[in-house]
Design a protein around this motif. Sequence first.
Motif, PDB file in Angstrom:
ATOM      1  N   ASP A 171       0.823  -1.212   0.000  1.00 50.50           N
ATOM      2  CA  ASP A 171       0.000   0.000   0.000  1.00 50.50           C
ATOM      3  C   ASP A 171       0.857   1.262   0.000  1.00 50.50           C
ATOM      4  O   ASP A 171       0.366   2.361   0.174  1.00 50.50           O
ATOM      5  N   ASP A 202       1.974 -15.637   7.138  1.00 50.12           N
ATOM      6  CA  ASP A 202       1.246 -14.642   7.942  1.00 50.12           C
ATOM      7  C   ASP A 202       2.128 -13.429   8.235  1.00 50.12           C
ATOM      8  O   ASP A 202       1.682 -12.283   8.157  1.00 50.12           O
ATOM      9  N   ASP A 205       2.380 -11.222   5.116  1.00 51.52           N
ATOM     10  CA  ASP A 205       1.220 -10.359   4.868  1.00 51.52           C
ATOM     11  C   ASP A 205       1.227  -9.126   5.770  1.00 51.52           C
ATOM     12  O   ASP A 205       0.900  -8.028   5.335  1.00 51.52           O
ATOM     13  N   ILE A 206       1.642  -9.336   7.021  1.00 48.06           N
ATOM     14  CA  ILE A 206       1.711  -8.188   7.936  1.00 48.06           C
ATOM     15  C   ILE A 206       2.800  -7.222   7.488  1.00 48.06           C
ATOM     16  O   ILE A 206       2.583  -6.024   7.358  1.00 48.06           O
ATOM     17  N   SER A 209       1.880  -5.517   4.173  1.00 52.10           N
ATOM     18  CA  SER A 209       0.507  -4.999   4.148  1.00 52.10           C
ATOM     19  C   SER A 209      -0.307  -5.632   3.033  1.00 52.10           C
ATOM     20  O   SER A 209      -0.954  -4.942   2.231  1.00 52.10           O
ATOM     21  N   THR A 210      -0.223  -6.928   2.915  1.00 51.79           N
ATOM     22  CA  THR A 210      -1.003  -7.637   1.902  1.00 51.79           C
ATOM     23  C   THR A 210      -1.998  -8.545   2.582  1.00 51.79           C
ATOM     24  O   THR A 210      -1.949  -8.734   3.804  1.00 51.79           O
ATOM     25  N   ASN A 211      -2.888  -9.130   1.794  1.00 59.66           N
ATOM     26  CA  ASN A 211      -3.912  -9.993   2.354  1.00 59.66           C
ATOM     27  C   ASN A 211      -3.907 -11.343   1.620  1.00 59.66           C
ATOM     28  O   ASN A 211      -4.457 -11.457   0.533  1.00 59.66           O
ATOM     29  N   ASN A 212      -3.217 -12.313   2.261  1.00 59.24           N
ATOM     30  CA  ASN A 212      -3.177 -13.644   1.649  1.00 59.24           C
ATOM     31  C   ASN A 212      -2.699 -13.635   0.203  1.00 59.24           C
ATOM     32  O   ASN A 212      -3.231 -14.346  -0.631  1.00 59.24           O
ATOM     33  N   ILE A 213      -1.689 -12.832  -0.034  1.00 58.58           N
ATOM     34  CA  ILE A 213      -1.211 -12.696  -1.410  1.00 58.58           C
ATOM     35  C   ILE A 213      -0.380 -13.926  -1.807  1.00 58.58           C
ATOM     36  O   ILE A 213       0.341 -14.498  -0.997  1.00 58.58           O
TER      37      ILE A 213
END
Lengths: 406, 243
Positions: A171, A202, A205-206, A209-213
């Motif tokens: 982001d 996990d 992703d943190i 700043s991704t979501n299950n990429i």
Amino acid sequence: MKMVKISWRNLWRNATRTNITITAVALCVAILIIFQALIIGLIEKAVSNTTNLLVGEVQIHANGYLDDRSIYKSLGNIEKVRAFARENNIGIVERSYGFGLISSGKKSAGTQFWGINPEFELNYFDFANNIDEGEFLSETSLNKVVLGKKLARSLAAEIGTELVVFVQGADGSLGNDLFYVSGILKNIADDIDRGAAMILKDDFDILFSTNNIVHEIALNSKGKFEAEEIQKNISSKLKDASVMTWKQLMPFIDSMVDQMSAFMLTMFSLIFTVAASLGVMNTLLMSTYDRMKEFGVIRAIGATPWRIIRQVSMEAILLTTLASIIGVIIGLGISLYLQVYGIDFSGKGNLSFGGVVFDPIWKASVSFKIVLLPVVLMFVTSIVASLYPASIAARIKPVEAIHYKP
Amino acid sequence: MSTVKSNEIVLLQNIKKDYGQGNVVTEALRGVDLKLVKGDFTVMMGPSGSGKSTLLNIIGGLDRATSGKTIINGQDIGILSNKALSLMRLNNIGFVFQNYNLIPVLTAYENAEYVLMLQGINPLQRREKVMSLLQEIGLDGLENRFPRELSGGQQQRVAIARAVASDPQLVLADEITANVDSETAQSLLELMVSLNQNNKTTFLFSTHDPAVIKFAKRVIILKDGNISNEKLSSVEIEESTHK
Ligand SMILES: Nc1ncnc2c1ncn2[C@@H]1O[C@H](COP(=O)(O)OP(=O)(O)OP(=O)(O)O)[C@@H](O)[C@H]1O
Ligand SMILES: [Mg+2]
């Protein structure tokens, strides 16, 4: 056919001579079959070692991902692939990649972060077992990292060392966090050794700043399916992704394997069959000289030189046919045994080359190809070898031959 | 050039044959003229080294004359290629050799059949022809024996069967009775006489054996590479060889 009958009887006029030659040719065919089965077995093992290490048989990426490895080029529609893998019992892992900076306080380095699922990696691939120090990640290894060997050295990192990580999030925000070294890999492949930092999916992703990429899916059926077969199936399900086999991903290894097997097998086979066909030639030469008078007589009563060439070559063909049948039975029998039981080298310690541990049991791989090459080559060289004695027989002058005293 | 009559099987004009080269040339034939017509049963005699075998080889297309014309069945065979010569032999000439020269891996039947097979005649026709021939020749019941299982006389009969099976224009026989006893020789000759009478096959023999002469319709004497006394009657020759 009459010619076959005549040649067959001629073959057995000197049974000892013929039997010796047949034995030699049969042994040659058998040895070539066994040799090829073992070499192909070895190559297949080497290839499966490579694919099992971490590449897999087929990989899926978003279109264009491999060109720039942009974090934004991620895969969608993963559920279809997961379902396909589950139905067919094919191993599947999902990986995400991102670039960043890693620092041990004293030193820092550019790094490629791997977001992985350790349980799946351990199940379906081998690299996670190649740990030099410490231990690989587990599901509870939050904020733990496994480093490539050269990366660890250049950071002067050891097990437990605290590392500061800086990345650019998806982001646009700055991601940073602290990680602790859990393990250091053995040398595996240069890009991994120099730049890989593996963390839990996990954590990835943190951090980014991704979501299950997911950037990469690797599939490994461990030889149950052909890579091309898997590729075809998935391509038809995922239209907008790039699905590649290991051969396309590592064209260098593929062509090396091809060239090596083609070169070794052909050269070796050629040397052997040429040697054996010299035996055939010798046998036919001796029997031609024994039969000079006879060839003269059949020339006198009207046989053409061409007919005599065909008759002598037919003897080579019959001899090779018989020898090939025997050779194939023996060669295939032993190869099939070696395919099932293999040759066991485990008594001689651990077999490892360049840090890669080999299975101590060397198994053969039987296919139609390994029978075809020696048999076809043997026939071709025998027929060629028979042309010399045949041409001697065909050039006989009837008058001289009729008075010829052997 | 002489005009060829249709019943002229062999026409030799001034045939010469030299063996060797340089200083050691043997003049085996020194200008032989000879004419054989259909149905002839000719015996050629002469001392050892007089050129009988050489002449037969040239007539049969096994060897080429050094000079002169060899016309077989109206065809000058001196100008034929080796392949054409093979075909000429296959279709026009039957050979019987002194040492039988049967093919050892073939049975009596198969030896007799061999030329027909080379000619591409179908197996049924071959069988018919060869079986009746073997019967005529007195070999029925022996057709499945290999040459080594036959006596010399029986082998020579098979060789004769092989030579005549394809009904050639001309059968050449070089001392074919030399290796058999006189009784067998007699029966072989009777066999050929009957083949000559029944099938009008033309025969040319070479021999040392004066007993052969009484079967001959015509006798040629070869001496030092030339034909001499061609007009001698058989009685006169018999007398001369007994001197
Ligand atoms: N291949 C050869 N090379 C050299 N000289 C030869 C050859 N064949 C035959 N001759 C010579 O040619 C002459 C004629 O030989 P040829 O064999 O025709 O005689 P022949 O009448 O058949 O004798 P025989 O009755 O002994 O069989 C002889 O002097 C012989 O030595
Ligand atoms: Mg002679």
